[in-house]
Design an enzyme around this catalytic site. Sequence first.
Site, PDB file in Angstrom:
ATOM      1  N   SER A 221      16.803  72.767  43.146  1.00  0.00           N
ATOM      2  CA  SER A 221      16.311  71.537  43.765  1.00  0.00           C
ATOM      3  C   SER A 221      15.220  70.941  42.894  1.00  0.00           C
ATOM      4  O   SER A 221      14.864  71.496  41.854  1.00  0.00           O
ATOM      5  CB  SER A 221      15.750  71.842  45.151  1.00  0.00           C
ATOM      6  OG  SER A 221      14.488  72.458  45.027  1.00  0.00           O
ATOM      7  N   LYS A 222      14.713  69.812  43.335  1.00  0.00           N
ATOM      8  CA  LYS A 222      13.651  69.096  42.610  1.00  0.00           C
ATOM      9  C   LYS A 222      12.480  70.012  42.205  1.00  0.00           C
ATOM     10  O   LYS A 222      11.865  69.802  41.167  1.00  0.00           O
ATOM     11  CB  LYS A 222      13.106  67.992  43.512  1.00  0.00           C
ATOM     12  CG  LYS A 222      13.330  66.535  43.260  1.00  0.00           C
ATOM     13  CD  LYS A 222      13.544  65.877  42.096  1.00  0.00           C
ATOM     14  CE  LYS A 222      13.357  65.014  41.031  1.00  0.00           C
ATOM     15  NZ  LYS A 222      14.188  65.085  39.918  1.00  0.00           N
ATOM     16  N   ARG A 223      12.223  70.993  43.050  1.00  0.00           N
ATOM     17  CA  ARG A 223      11.110  71.891  42.773  1.00  0.00           C
ATOM     18  C   ARG A 223      11.270  72.609  41.422  1.00  0.00           C
ATOM     19  O   ARG A 223      10.303  73.046  40.812  1.00  0.00           O
ATOM     20  CB  ARG A 223      11.002  72.984  43.850  1.00  0.00           C
ATOM     21  CG  ARG A 223      10.452  72.537  45.176  1.00  0.00           C
ATOM     22  CD  ARG A 223      10.452  73.690  46.159  1.00  0.00           C
ATOM     23  NE  ARG A 223      11.781  74.250  46.342  1.00  0.00           N
ATOM     24  CZ  ARG A 223      12.149  75.467  45.998  1.00  0.00           C
ATOM     25  NH1 ARG A 223      11.278  76.284  45.459  1.00  0.00           N
ATOM     26  NH2 ARG A 223      13.383  75.886  46.203  1.00  0.00           N
ATOM     27  N   HIS A 224      12.525  72.765  41.012  1.00  0.00           N
ATOM     28  CA  HIS A 224      12.786  73.485  39.771  1.00  0.00           C
ATOM     29  C   HIS A 224      12.700  72.585  38.545  1.00  0.00           C
ATOM     30  O   HIS A 224      12.914  73.033  37.427  1.00  0.00           O
ATOM     31  CB  HIS A 224      14.170  74.125  39.812  1.00  0.00           C
ATOM     32  CG  HIS A 224      14.306  75.165  40.876  1.00  0.00           C
ATOM     33  ND1 HIS A 224      14.911  74.916  42.077  1.00  0.00           N
ATOM     34  CD2 HIS A 224      13.892  76.454  40.923  1.00  0.00           C
ATOM     35  CE1 HIS A 224      14.882  76.010  42.815  1.00  0.00           C
ATOM     36  NE2 HIS A 224      14.263  76.948  42.152  1.00  0.00           N
ATOM     37  N   GLY A 225      12.421  71.302  38.761  1.00  0.00           N
ATOM     38  CA  GLY A 225      12.362  70.381  37.633  1.00  0.00           C
ATOM     39  C   GLY A 225      13.471  69.359  37.757  1.00  0.00           C
ATOM     40  O   GLY A 225      13.947  69.086  38.861  1.00  0.00           O
TER      41      GLY A 225
END
Length: 444
Positions: A221-225
């Site tokens: 997800s976005k959290r991973h970049g």
Amino acid sequence: MSEKKEVRVRFAPSPTGALHIGGGHTALFNWLWARHNGGKFILRIEDTDLVRSTKEYEETIMSGMKWLGLEWDEGPDIGGNYGPYRQSERLNIYREYAEKLVSEGKAYRDGEAIIFKVEPGQDISFKDIVYGQIDVMSDGLREKDTDKLKDIVIIKSDGMPTYNYAVVIDDHLMNITHVIRGEDHISNTPKQILIYRALGWEVPEFAHLPMILGRDKKKLSKRHGATSIYEYRDMGYMPDSMFNFLALLGWSAGDDKEIFTRSEAAELFELSRVTRKAAVFDFDKLNHINQEHLKALDPMVRLGMVKPFWIEAGLPVSEHDDKYFADALTLMAGRGRTAKEMAEFSDYFVSFTPVKDRWNSEGLDKEKLNKFFAALFASPEWKAEALEEIARSWVGAQEGAKMKDFAMPLRFALTGMKVSPGIFEVAELLGRDECEKRIKYFFG
Ligand code: GLU
């Protein structure tokens, strides 16, 4: 023996967002399977969610696919024999088959909606090419709270078909032989099988693809970049590398081969070698793959990738010709994991300004260094080998001196960097005049 059916696969994105890693991955595996079998790759736009679907997203998905090199053989923009390829243009088709199901007593109306009846006691197991045997009975399709057997809405009261229904109609009418999609659709498959059967249609083969996880083993997800394919383009990753990297998420060629072109991958690809284990998105691996592809590029193509980043950094790219720049990047080969990094690491070939910005003369013995530089500039030939030869013998003649005590300051004065390709090769390419200018500026 019956003639082998042409393989027809499809990528069926909903245009409600950009092309993400997961979508690109699914599209790519479909493409690989089509190309491996000399079959057809179809793009179908699933835009029945009128509120969230936009033409802009449809276009970004298409250009993302083109960037990855996933050309389709039939689709909304190019047509084909099985169109239209946008679900919003097929509403009459969905209506027609829904009416047929109603007239045969297999579906019923509930107000404006049409509902498909789920009969108990039906075995709707299937054999997934990747996940193997999946056993399901229709009795399992129950409403969570009431535990009642759950019928399937096929046409909603607003007249739009639901996903599980439209996908069956389209996959059948478009002659799809293999449904290749994310494993989050496994639970939908038995419902779709019920509809195929009710219509008396042959069920295609299914291959569900493993989930893609971040390094922390959580769903990507976005959290991973960056999650959209375009963000990778903008970071300087090459389409060839992105393709290569995505192909290796959940699949391997069977040996240690990690770097390949599109056509090599298509040749080697086998659905049966796709793993069920979730694939981890590993940036180090992506960087490694990108570096290998950058290294292997034709110099002028490589320049085409790097130059935009010099321009973005405000460097004066019109002061040299492309041959000079391409040679510089050939020297750089293997340095920089992305085109962007390569541009950053090679800025001194474009302009002296960034070198000045990085300069500091702390701890340098100017007098001694000047003697060394004078020896270099006395060389009749401004060639790497000749310069290195001179440097070695000059340093050799100094009591207790080491090459690096002179080569490092030379490197720093010419490039503003602590690491660079062989400094005498850099000096040769920069040219005598430019080197003299830089040395004089700092040591004159
Ligand atoms: N539109 C669906 C999705 O984006 C397609 C799923 C399928 O391939 O059946 O998930």
